[in-house]
Design a protein around this motif. Structure first.
Motif, PDB file in Angstrom:
ATOM      1  N   PHE A  95      49.887 -43.617  13.769  1.00  0.00           N
ATOM      2  CA  PHE A  95      50.548 -44.480  12.639  1.00  0.00           C
ATOM      3  C   PHE A  95      51.823 -44.496  12.522  1.00  0.00           C
ATOM      4  CE2 PHE A  95      46.055 -44.209  11.522  1.00  0.00           C
ATOM      5  CZ  PHE A  95      45.792 -45.543  11.289  1.00  0.00           C
ATOM      6  N   GLY A  96      52.649 -43.483  13.039  1.00  0.00           N
ATOM      7  CA  GLY A  96      54.090 -43.372  13.285  1.00  0.00           C
ATOM      8  C   GLY A  96      54.955 -44.332  13.819  1.00  0.00           C
ATOM      9  N   HIS A  97      54.055 -45.050  14.698  1.00  0.00           N
ATOM     10  CA  HIS A  97      54.740 -46.223  15.546  1.00  0.00           C
ATOM     11  C   HIS A  97      54.553 -47.532  15.047  1.00  0.00           C
ATOM     12  CE1 HIS A  97      55.237 -43.698  19.343  1.00  0.00           C
ATOM     13  NE2 HIS A  97      53.890 -43.116  18.774  1.00  0.00           N
ATOM     14  N   CYS A  98      54.165 -47.639  13.738  1.00  0.00           N
ATOM     15  CA  CYS A  98      53.983 -48.694  12.971  1.00  0.00           C
ATOM     16  C   CYS A  98      55.235 -49.051  12.091  1.00  0.00           C
ATOM     17  CB  CYS A  98      52.682 -48.616  11.959  1.00  0.00           C
ATOM     18  SG  CYS A  98      51.087 -48.376  12.899  1.00  0.00           S
ATOM     19  N   ASP A  99      55.577 -50.386  12.006  1.00  0.00           N
ATOM     20  CA  ASP A  99      56.603 -50.844  11.276  1.00  0.00           C
ATOM     21  C   ASP A  99      55.744 -51.003   9.652  1.00  0.00           C
ATOM     22  OD1 ASP A  99      58.363 -51.050  13.308  1.00  0.00           O
ATOM     23  OD2 ASP A  99      57.441 -53.210  13.571  1.00  0.00           O
ATOM     24  N   ARG A 100      56.714 -51.646   8.894  1.00  0.00           N
ATOM     25  CA  ARG A 100      56.057 -51.657   7.334  1.00  0.00           C
ATOM     26  C   ARG A 100      54.891 -52.759   7.559  1.00  0.00           C
ATOM     27  NH1 ARG A 100      58.121 -49.883   3.036  1.00  0.00           N
ATOM     28  NH2 ARG A 100      57.175 -51.417   1.737  1.00  0.00           N
ATOM     29  N   GLY A 101      54.018 -52.732   6.475  1.00  0.00           N
ATOM     30  CA  GLY A 101      53.128 -53.608   6.654  1.00  0.00           C
ATOM     31  C   GLY A 101      51.577 -52.921   7.147  1.00  0.00           C
ATOM     32  N   PRO A 102      50.537 -53.450   7.040  1.00  0.00           N
ATOM     33  CA  PRO A 102      49.246 -52.913   7.097  1.00  0.00           C
ATOM     34  C   PRO A 102      48.869 -52.575   8.754  1.00  0.00           C
ATOM     35  CG  PRO A 102      48.977 -55.166   6.880  1.00  0.00           C
ATOM     36  CD  PRO A 102      50.354 -55.039   6.602  1.00  0.00           C
ATOM     37  N   ALA A 103      48.250 -51.493   8.824  1.00  0.00           N
ATOM     38  CA  ALA A 103      48.071 -51.146  10.211  1.00  0.00           C
ATOM     39  C   ALA A 103      46.525 -50.576  10.182  1.00  0.00           C
ATOM     40  CB  ALA A 103      48.786 -50.033  10.738  1.00  0.00           C
ATOM     41  N   LEU A 104      45.750 -50.920  11.423  1.00  0.00           N
ATOM     42  CA  LEU A 104      44.440 -50.495  11.659  1.00  0.00           C
ATOM     43  C   LEU A 104      44.244 -49.883  12.994  1.00  0.00           C
ATOM     44  CD1 LEU A 104      41.405 -50.643  10.359  1.00  0.00           C
ATOM     45  CD2 LEU A 104      41.115 -52.382  12.216  1.00  0.00           C
ATOM     46  N   LEU A 105      43.795 -48.750  13.025  1.00  0.00           N
ATOM     47  CA  LEU A 105      43.601 -48.117  14.328  1.00  0.00           C
ATOM     48  C   LEU A 105      42.027 -47.818  14.690  1.00  0.00           C
ATOM     49  CD1 LEU A 105      45.092 -44.874  15.692  1.00  0.00           C
ATOM     50  CD2 LEU A 105      42.674 -44.629  15.194  1.00  0.00           C
ATOM     51  N   VAL A 106      41.689 -48.190  15.869  1.00  0.00           N
ATOM     52  CA  VAL A 106      40.339 -48.146  16.458  1.00  0.00           C
ATOM     53  C   VAL A 106      40.448 -47.253  17.609  1.00  0.00           C
ATOM     54  CG1 VAL A 106      39.630 -50.351  15.548  1.00  0.00           C
ATOM     55  CG2 VAL A 106      40.406 -50.077  17.916  1.00  0.00           C
ATOM     56  N   GLY A 107      39.137 -46.682  18.297  1.00  0.00           N
ATOM     57  CA  GLY A 107      39.040 -46.096  19.528  1.00  0.00           C
ATOM     58  C   GLY A 107      38.531 -46.971  20.569  1.00  0.00           C
ATOM     59  N   MET A 108      38.059 -46.142  21.634  1.00  0.00           N
ATOM     60  CA  MET A 108      37.601 -46.888  22.755  1.00  0.00           C
ATOM     61  C   MET A 108      36.328 -46.746  23.024  1.00  0.00           C
ATOM     62  SD  MET A 108      39.075 -44.339  25.895  1.00  0.00           S
ATOM     63  CE  MET A 108      38.184 -44.892  26.980  1.00  0.00           C
ATOM     64  N   ASP A 109      35.431 -46.112  22.012  1.00  0.00           N
ATOM     65  CA  ASP A 109      33.914 -45.976  22.195  1.00  0.00           C
ATOM     66  C   ASP A 109      33.180 -46.983  21.601  1.00  0.00           C
ATOM     67  OD1 ASP A 109      35.046 -43.489  23.407  1.00  0.00           O
ATOM     68  OD2 ASP A 109      35.030 -42.301  21.490  1.00  0.00           O
ATOM     69  N   THR A 110      33.803 -48.230  21.064  1.00  0.00           N
ATOM     70  CA  THR A 110      32.939 -49.061  20.500  1.00  0.00           C
ATOM     71  C   THR A 110      33.122 -50.392  21.113  1.00  0.00           C
ATOM     72  OG1 THR A 110      34.633 -49.274  18.700  1.00  0.00           O
ATOM     73  CG2 THR A 110      32.379 -48.085  18.370  1.00  0.00           C
ATOM     74  N   PRO A 111      32.690 -50.634  22.340  1.00  0.00           N
ATOM     75  CA  PRO A 111      32.775 -52.004  22.967  1.00  0.00           C
ATOM     76  C   PRO A 111      32.105 -52.999  22.326  1.00  0.00           C
ATOM     77  CG  PRO A 111      31.300 -50.408  24.353  1.00  0.00           C
ATOM     78  CD  PRO A 111      31.755 -49.630  23.233  1.00  0.00           C
ATOM     79  N   GLN A 112      31.266 -53.038  21.350  1.00  0.00           N
ATOM     80  CA  GLN A 112      30.675 -54.025  20.777  1.00  0.00           C
ATOM     81  C   GLN A 112      31.593 -54.526  19.730  1.00  0.00           C
ATOM     82  OE1 GLN A 112      30.309 -50.535  20.193  1.00  0.00           O
ATOM     83  NE2 GLN A 112      28.869 -50.141  18.515  1.00  0.00           N
TER      84      GLN A 112
END
Length: 218
Positions: A95-112
């Protein structure tokens, strides 16, 4: 209550992932799959995830990678290296790589994943978004103000049956308003892989790869 940080449009979408190298990813799939087959499934899951994120309106798309990019990475992503430490530290650093504004992180384990699951993320209103996983973890975590992530993620015990509950409780106890995304199943075991493949949308690389491996094993 926490101070409001109104969302200003599409979110920055982060995908945290490992390079799909045999013996380093999806080790709980072996057996019945070989390390190479497990890595092939991991690559398919990651690729499906990246293309879903690519089709989703976003301020910016970032792959937070442990390893080096391969031909599976489509254009349209910034790539940054994962930080050091446990998964909680690496998520906080992402999350430290985000600028201002909303951010959402997901993983690689939910290909659906589908673009519809991201509908509403980044809009005005909530302080956080949370997607629980059926194994007790979580598949998505987002903040209207990503600067808050570090304090709220660091120290959460990862890879346990209570990870999701602890993480969500942290958000609520900090006074954040939370929108819950649908519960999804992670791909960890062979049984998970079969169940998730059945939920994947048409054209899924993960489902096609799993079916191909099943046919080869006959």
């Amino acid at each position: 209550m926490s101070p409001r940080h109104p969302a200003t449009g599409p979110a920055t979408l982060l995908v945290i992932a490992k390079e799909p190298v045999p013996g380093r990813v999806k080790t709980r799939l072996t057996p019945p799959y070989s390390p190479q087959e497990a890595a092939t499934l991991a690559e398919a899951a990651l690729t499906d995830t990246l293309y879903t994120v690519l089709k989703t309106p976003a301020r910016r798309r970032v792959l937070v990678l442990d390893g080096v990019p391969g031909p599976w990475l489509p254009p349209g992503f910034d790539t940054v290296s994962q930080g050091a430490g446990g998964l909680d530290e690496r998520i906080a650093a992402a999350f430290g790589h985000c600028d201002r504004g909303p951010a959402l992180l997901v993983g690689m384990d939910t290909p659906q994943l589908t673009t519809e699951l991201f509908a509403g993320v980044g809009r005005d209103g909530p302080d956080a978004w949370f997607g629980a996983a059926s194994d007790g973890g979580f598949w998505a975590l987002g903040f209207a103000d990503p600067a808050r992530a570090a304090a709220l993620v660091r120290g959460v015990p990862m890879s346990t049956e209570r990870t999701g509950a602890v993480q969500r409780r942290r958000l609520v106890e900090a006074g954040l308003s939370v929108i819950d995304l649908p519960v999804l199943r992670d791909v960890d075991t062979a049984a998970d892989a079969v169940a998730v493949a059945a939920c994947c949308p048409p054209g899924s690389r993960f489902a096609a790869t799993l079916n191909s491996l099943a046919e080869e094993g006959r």
